[in-house]
Design an enzyme around this catalytic site. Structure first.
Site, short mmCIF file in Angstrom:
data_model
loop_
_atom_site.label_atom_id
_atom_site.label_comp_id
_atom_site.label_asym_id
_atom_site.label_seq_id
_atom_site.Cartn_x
_atom_site.Cartn_y
_atom_site.Cartn_z
CG ASP A 104 109.64 135.63 12.62
OD1 ASP A 104 109.36 135.12 11.52
OD2 ASP A 104 108.79 136.17 13.35
CG ASP A 158 106.30 133.39 12.56
OD1 ASP A 158 106.29 134.36 13.33
OD2 ASP A 158 106.78 133.45 11.40
CG ASP A 202 107.26 135.93 16.54
OD1 ASP A 202 108.05 136.43 17.36
OD2 ASP A 202 106.90 136.51 15.50
N1 CTP Z 1 100.85 137.75 12.90
C1 CTP Z 1 99.72 137.96 13.64
N2 CTP Z 1 99.82 138.65 14.82
C2 CTP Z 1 101.01 139.11 15.25
C3 CTP Z 1 102.17 138.90 14.50
C4 CTP Z 1 102.05 138.19 13.30
O1 CTP Z 1 98.66 137.54 13.25
N3 CTP Z 1 101.07 139.77 16.38
C5 CTP Z 1 100.74 137.01 11.65
C6 CTP Z 1 101.00 137.88 10.47
O2 CTP Z 1 99.82 138.41 9.95
C7 CTP Z 1 101.62 136.91 9.51
C8 CTP Z 1 102.19 135.80 10.36
O3 CTP Z 1 101.70 136.01 11.66
O4 CTP Z 1 100.63 136.41 8.68
C9 CTP Z 1 103.66 135.74 10.35
O5 CTP Z 1 104.19 137.00 10.64
P1 CTP Z 1 105.71 137.38 10.34
O6 CTP Z 1 106.62 136.47 11.06
O7 CTP Z 1 105.86 138.83 10.63
O8 CTP Z 1 105.82 137.26 8.77
P2 CTP Z 1 106.18 136.03 7.83
O9 CTP Z 1 105.11 135.93 6.84
O10 CTP Z 1 106.46 134.80 8.64
O11 CTP Z 1 107.48 136.53 7.11
P3 CTP Z 1 109.00 136.28 7.55
O12 CTP Z 1 109.42 135.06 6.80
O13 CTP Z 1 109.75 137.48 7.13
O14 CTP Z 1 109.03 136.09 9.02
MN MN Z 2 107.79 134.85 10.28
MN MN Z 3 106.76 136.42 13.29
#
Ligand code: CTP
Ligand code: MN
Ligand code: MN
Length: 500
Positions: free
Chosen positions: A334, A336, A424
């Site tokens: 995703d 963020d 997100d």
């Molecule tokens: N996070 C958080 N609270 C949430 C969702 C996510 O604090 N409700 C934090 C997670 O701990 C993470 C960061 O946001 O450190 C990003 O989460 P995620 O998108 O799930 O993982 P990524 O590290 O970005 O991996 P990817 O590239 O697969 O998206």
């Molecule tokens: Mn992510």
């Molecule tokens: Mn995320």
């Protein structure tokens, strides 16, 4: 004292090396594992001594590994023996007794492993020179990910991939301890500047237990682990993996469906008794697109779209890319973002306006909005909560190819000119910005260890909202991530070094 394995090994794991040694005899001395050095002894004498020892209830290992407790040799030339041992050492040499055959004959005569005496020992006379010894990744590696620098370049992915399968399998079985142990071990190996070539090189590394080392040994020797292969071909593992790949489906729901006998998406969709929530409905609807990785170019295009949208609402809007892309990853599941405004208290309405605007533009395919429940008066939180309290939304957006440099990362033959992506957005009040940025940048393992370090080493509580000093009974202010690292007494780790 004989090192006893702390974690029992899974009984059914087949080990090719052990399979060579028939063990018909009853094992009497479980804590002693003998290895007979063939050099000087010769194959037939070694085989004879092996049979003799096993008949007396000893375990004789065919392979020199870190399980071996007693190395027995007829080579009286200490220097050449030690050199040979170090050269082929996949083992923790400092922890084994390297013994003259006199220990072995005494033990056979007594019918039990006799205590090791100085006269049995073959002393290491070779000075440990940097060139002469096996390079170890050594003492400098911290057990906390937040004290290690971990880039996206993983030199040990063969090992860490194996560990991650095991971690996930334990997670599916709700065994938190072993799950975390494998995640920690994977994280340590990811931080190493070079590939581990033999088990001996890992002797000084933290967070590697008996079980992790056994898996590592298999992978290093055979190129794969039998335990991991077994999991990968396991029907339940495969099914839970498939089901949890759907947005909105966690391990609990996946397991519930599995126990209903469902094995495929068509099984699930054909089951009239299953009710999907909005998130799951959209997860299935956009499955092809959102199960495909998002590229850096796509993330940049989304950044432009959201930035433009936010600034049109207020020129003071602040947008920051977080998550994996901020850590320098090429692909993510995703994208963020933190989006906020310096005007305290206005961040939540900004987020709502952005969502409304995305909808107006016709690119909002799905939105799960979660209003803020943030209340400084309820901090510090003693228990870490999975989700922070800031206003946030989990979106699926329609991304047009036109804004993406080099085009979309779509499936071959896909000519729609757009794809769906998961985004997100989180909106902390500006005075919480540094904490939110640190918390949302990840990686998950890095965050876990930051909190573990804060609590265990500094008597402080860290989460996405604040840092609290339990000794001083006060909150510590921070406007940048550097401030937080400094409060914690940590060297600053750049985002691209947080891929733990
Ligand atoms: N996070 C958080 N609270 C949430 C969702 C996510 O604090 N409700 C934090 C997670 O701990 C993470 C960061 O946001 O450190 C990003 O989460 P995620 O998108 O799930 O993982 P990524 O590290 O970005 O991996 P990817 O590239 O697969 O998206
Ligand atoms: Mn992510
Ligand atoms: Mn995320």
């Amino acid at each position: 004292m004989f090192p006893a394995p702390a974690v029992p090994r899974p009984r059914k794991r087949s080990r090719p090396a052990e399979a060579c040694v028939p063990r018909r005899e009853e094992v009497k001395f479980k804590d002693v594992r003998v290895y007979l050095v063939e050099r000087k002894m010769g194959r037939s004498r070694r085989s004879f001594l092996t049979q003799l020892a096993t008949s007396k209830g000893f375990i004789v290992e065919d392979v020199l590994s870190d399980k071996v407790t007693h190395v027995v040799s007829e080579d009286s030339q200490a220097a050449s023996l030690w050199k040979w041992l170090k050269d082929c050492a996949q083992t923790n040499l400092p922890n084994v007794h390297v013994l003259d055959v006199s220990w072995f004959t005494d033990s056979m005569r007594e019918g039990r492993p006799v205590a090791v005496e100085t006269r049995h020992l073959i002393q290491d006379t070779v000075p440990t020179s940097p060139e002469g010894s096996t390079p170890t990744h050594s003492a400098t590696v911290s057990p906390y990910a937040c004290q290690r620098r971990t880039t996206i370049e993983n030199k040990n992915n063969i090992l860490t991939d194996a560990f991650e399968v095991l971690a996930e399998s334990y997670e599916f079985n709700e065994m938190e301890g072993p799950c975390l142990a494998f995640r920690r071990a994977a994280s340590v190996l990811k931080s190493l500047p070079q590939a581990v070539r033999c088990l001996g090189e890992t002797q000084d590394l933290p967070c590697l237990g008996e079980h992790t080392k056994a898996v590592m040994e298999e992978v290093l020797q055979c190129g794969h682990s039998f335990e991991v292969e077994k999991i990968l071909s396991d029907e339940r593992y495969q099914t839970l993996k498939l089901f949890t790949s759907v947005f909105g489906v966690g391990p609990k729901t996946a397991d519930k469906w599995y126990r209903r006998g469902l094995r495929s998406f068509s099984d699930i969709l054909a089951d009239r008794d299953i009710h999907f929530n909005q998130m799951q409905q959209n997860g299935f609807l956009h499955y092809g697109d959102i199960s495909r990785a998002v590229s850096k170019a796509e993330a940049r295009s989304l950044s432009n779209i959201i930035d433009g949208t936010a600034r049109a609402i207020t020129p003071a809007a602040i947008l920051a890319l977080t998550g994996g892309f901020r850590r320098g990853k090429e692909f993510g599941h995703d994208v963020d973002f933190i989006v906020t405004t310096p005007e305290l208290g206005m961040e939540e309405s900004l987020l709502c306006k952005i969502i409304a605007e995305l909808k107006k533009k016709g690119i909002l395919l799905y939105c799960d909005y979660q209003a803020s429940t943030f209340d400084m008066a309820k901090l510090p939180s003693l228990r870490f909560e999975a989700m922070d309290h800031f206003a946030k939304c989990f979106l699926i957006l329609r991304l047009d190819a036109s804004g993406v440099e080099g085009g979309l990362h779509s499936a071959e033959g896909d000519s729609r000119g757009w794809r769906a992506v998961r985004v997100d957005l989180v909106s902390p009040p500006m005075d919480r910005y540094a904490f939110a940025l640190l918390g949302w940048t990840g990686s998950r393992q890095f965050e876990r260890d930051l909190r573990r370090f804060a609590r265990g080493k500094q008597r402080m509580l860290l989460d996405n909202h604040a840092l609290y000093d339990k000794t001083k009974n006060e909150f510590l202010a921070a406007t940048t991530e550097r401030d937080i690292f400094a409060h914690l007494g940590l060297e600053y780790i750049e985002p691209w070094q947080r891929n733990a």
